[in-house]
Design an enzyme around this catalytic site. Structure first.
Site, PDB file in Angstrom:
ATOM      1  N   CYS A  47      -6.253  -3.370  -7.829  1.00  0.00           N
ATOM      2  CA  CYS A  47      -7.335  -3.543  -8.788  1.00  0.00           C
ATOM      3  C   CYS A  47      -6.946  -2.877 -10.117  1.00  0.00           C
ATOM      4  O   CYS A  47      -5.848  -2.343 -10.258  1.00  0.00           O
ATOM      5  CB  CYS A  47      -8.643  -2.971  -8.241  1.00  0.00           C
ATOM      6  SG  CYS A  47      -8.623  -1.184  -8.014  1.00  0.00           S
ATOM      7  N   HIS A  73       1.706   4.214  -2.941  1.00  0.00           N
ATOM      8  CA  HIS A  73       1.573   5.666  -2.771  1.00  0.00           C
ATOM      9  C   HIS A  73       2.838   6.368  -3.237  1.00  0.00           C
ATOM     10  O   HIS A  73       2.778   7.382  -3.935  1.00  0.00           O
ATOM     11  CB  HIS A  73       1.330   6.029  -1.303  1.00  0.00           C
ATOM     12  CG  HIS A  73      -0.084   5.903  -0.858  1.00  0.00           C
ATOM     13  ND1 HIS A  73      -1.157   6.376  -1.569  1.00  0.00           N
ATOM     14  CD2 HIS A  73      -0.610   5.353   0.266  1.00  0.00           C
ATOM     15  CE1 HIS A  73      -2.273   6.139  -0.915  1.00  0.00           C
ATOM     16  NE2 HIS A  73      -1.973   5.499   0.211  1.00  0.00           N
ATOM     17  N   CYS A 113      -9.572  -3.388  -2.898  1.00  0.00           N
ATOM     18  CA  CYS A 113      -8.186  -3.739  -3.209  1.00  0.00           C
ATOM     19  C   CYS A 113      -7.269  -3.213  -2.101  1.00  0.00           C
ATOM     20  O   CYS A 113      -7.716  -2.576  -1.152  1.00  0.00           O
ATOM     21  CB  CYS A 113      -7.771  -3.199  -4.567  1.00  0.00           C
ATOM     22  SG  CYS A 113      -7.501  -1.416  -4.643  1.00  0.00           S
ATOM     23  N   HIS A 173      -5.606   6.450  -2.978  1.00  0.00           N
ATOM     24  CA  HIS A 173      -6.524   5.464  -2.410  1.00  0.00           C
ATOM     25  C   HIS A 173      -7.596   5.123  -3.430  1.00  0.00           C
ATOM     26  O   HIS A 173      -8.042   5.978  -4.186  1.00  0.00           O
ATOM     27  CB  HIS A 173      -7.181   5.996  -1.142  1.00  0.00           C
ATOM     28  CG  HIS A 173      -6.294   5.944   0.043  1.00  0.00           C
ATOM     29  ND1 HIS A 173      -6.264   6.939   0.985  1.00  0.00           N
ATOM     30  CD2 HIS A 173      -5.397   5.017   0.451  1.00  0.00           C
ATOM     31  CE1 HIS A 173      -5.394   6.623   1.919  1.00  0.00           C
ATOM     32  NE2 HIS A 173      -4.839   5.461   1.610  1.00  0.00           N
ATOM     33  N   CYS A 174      -7.998   3.883  -3.433  1.00  0.00           N
ATOM     34  CA  CYS A 174      -9.048   3.389  -4.328  1.00  0.00           C
ATOM     35  C   CYS A 174     -10.378   3.436  -3.580  1.00  0.00           C
ATOM     36  O   CYS A 174     -10.477   2.937  -2.466  1.00  0.00           O
ATOM     37  CB  CYS A 174      -8.729   1.962  -4.757  1.00  0.00           C
ATOM     38  SG  CYS A 174      -9.987   1.241  -5.832  1.00  0.00           S
ATOM     39  N   HIS A 204       0.831  -1.208   0.000  1.00  0.00           N
ATOM     40  CA  HIS A 204       0.000   0.000   0.000  1.00  0.00           C
ATOM     41  C   HIS A 204       0.868   1.261   0.000  1.00  0.00           C
ATOM     42  O   HIS A 204       0.681   2.160  -0.820  1.00  0.00           O
ATOM     43  CB  HIS A 204      -0.924  -0.024   1.233  1.00  0.00           C
ATOM     44  CG  HIS A 204      -1.834   1.146   1.327  1.00  0.00           C
ATOM     45  ND1 HIS A 204      -3.123   1.121   0.854  1.00  0.00           N
ATOM     46  CD2 HIS A 204      -1.643   2.381   1.853  1.00  0.00           C
ATOM     47  CE1 HIS A 204      -3.696   2.306   1.080  1.00  0.00           C
ATOM     48  NE2 HIS A 204      -2.821   3.082   1.697  1.00  0.00           N
ATOM     49  N   GLU A 205       1.838   1.323   0.902  1.00  0.00           N
ATOM     50  CA  GLU A 205       2.663   2.531   1.021  1.00  0.00           C
ATOM     51  C   GLU A 205       3.613   2.706  -0.164  1.00  0.00           C
ATOM     52  O   GLU A 205       3.811   3.819  -0.643  1.00  0.00           O
ATOM     53  CB  GLU A 205       3.447   2.521   2.337  1.00  0.00           C
ATOM     54  CG  GLU A 205       2.571   2.492   3.582  1.00  0.00           C
ATOM     55  CD  GLU A 205       1.511   3.581   3.642  1.00  0.00           C
ATOM     56  OE1 GLU A 205       1.679   4.653   3.031  1.00  0.00           O
ATOM     57  OE2 GLU A 205       0.488   3.359   4.321  1.00  0.00           O
TER      58      GLU A 205
END
Length: 88
Positions: free
Chosen positions: A86, A55, A67, A61-62, A51-52
């Site tokens: 996703c 970024h 996802c 963010h989705c 996640h990070e």
């Protein structure tokens, strides 16, 4: 905090502290079988790191699909999040 990315500087921080059940108290520790703890910690760490890093690479963010780029506000939400990006 699970992790934090600073896209302007292409920098991210991550902590293992919140991923260990002991962070949430003795009841949480007792809820996780000792044999499954390393796999649980690895899965949680991989999700936050993916996640990070996403970024840092410029992804936001989705909000359309389920996802790894969905924002999470608790360990329960993080555990429910999938370990994939996703198509959006």
């Amino acid at each position: 905090m699970f992790g934090q990315a600073f896209t302007l500087f292409r920098f991210a921080v991550f902590s293992f502290a919140r991923h260990h059940p002991s962070f949430f108290g003795k009841a949480a520790v007792n809820a996780v079988p000792i044999a499954g703890l390393p796999a649980l910690l690895l899965k949680r760490a991989c999700k936050v790191l993916l996640h990070e890093i996403s970024h840092v690479l410029g992804l936001d963010h989705c909000i359309y699909f389920h996802c790894v780029m969905n924002g999470v506000n608790s360990q329960r939400e993080d555990d429910a999040a999938p370990l994939f990006l996703c198509d959006s």
